[in-house]
Enzyme design. Structure first.
Site, short mmCIF file in Angstrom:
data_model
loop_
_atom_site.label_atom_id
_atom_site.label_comp_id
_atom_site.label_asym_id
_atom_site.label_seq_id
_atom_site.Cartn_x
_atom_site.Cartn_y
_atom_site.Cartn_z
N CYS A 191 56.30 -8.68 18.48
CA CYS A 191 55.75 -9.67 17.55
C CYS A 191 54.88 -10.69 18.28
O CYS A 191 55.39 -11.52 19.04
CB CYS A 191 56.90 -10.35 16.82
SG CYS A 191 56.45 -11.78 15.85
N CYS A 235 55.67 -14.34 17.54
CA CYS A 235 56.92 -14.70 18.23
C CYS A 235 56.63 -15.11 19.67
O CYS A 235 57.19 -16.09 20.18
CB CYS A 235 57.91 -13.54 18.22
SG CYS A 235 58.43 -13.00 16.59
#
Length: 140
Positions: free
Chosen positions: A60, A63
């Site tokens: 991600c 993230c």
């Protein structure tokens, strides 16, 4: 530059350096990766202070962008808050238990209960305000 400003900057720099090593002035680790469900229960649910839980994934990109912001913000808290990182690919059951539908997902858990949630990449200032709502600063 005033001595107060120098002291403030030096203190902030020390907090950032400690966060990079995962340590506080007391020697405890405020930033950690959750290893098992039991580890989550011991270090998050049973924590003596609020814990920001970062549900993330290695694939991600938002993230990855959020991680250093969170670490800096937690380090600014002077040990009042901890940060637990939970990889949803390794701990999918935990993510399901907390209704994590997308990453990054953040929540503050205090006294075993979720007191605040946030989803998605946010600015540092927004995260500070969000954290302050869940964990107010003590009055001086």
């Amino acid at each position: 530059m005033s001595s107060y400003r120098r002291m403030f900057r030096a203190e902030r720099l020390m907090n950032l350096l400690k966060a990079n090593r995962g340590m506080t002035s007391t020697g405890r680790q405020p930033i950690f990766d959750v290893e098992t469900r039991k580890d989550f229960e011991q270090r998050v649910i049973n924590s003596d202070r609020p814990v920001v839980v970062d549900f993330h994934a290695s694939w991600c990109c938002p993230c990855k962008a959020l991680a250093p912001r969170l670490e800096n913000i937690v380090s600014e808290q002077g040990g009042r808050v901890r940060l637990a990182r939970v990889d949803i690919d390794e701990h999918g059951e935990l993510a399901m238990d907390y209704n994590v539908g997308s990453v990054p997902s953040l929540m503050v858990i205090s006294n075993g209960k979720v007191v605040n949630r946030m989803v998605g990449l946010q600015t540092s200032e927004y995260i500070r305000k969000w954290l302050h709502k869940a964990v107010p600063h003590p009055k001086n």
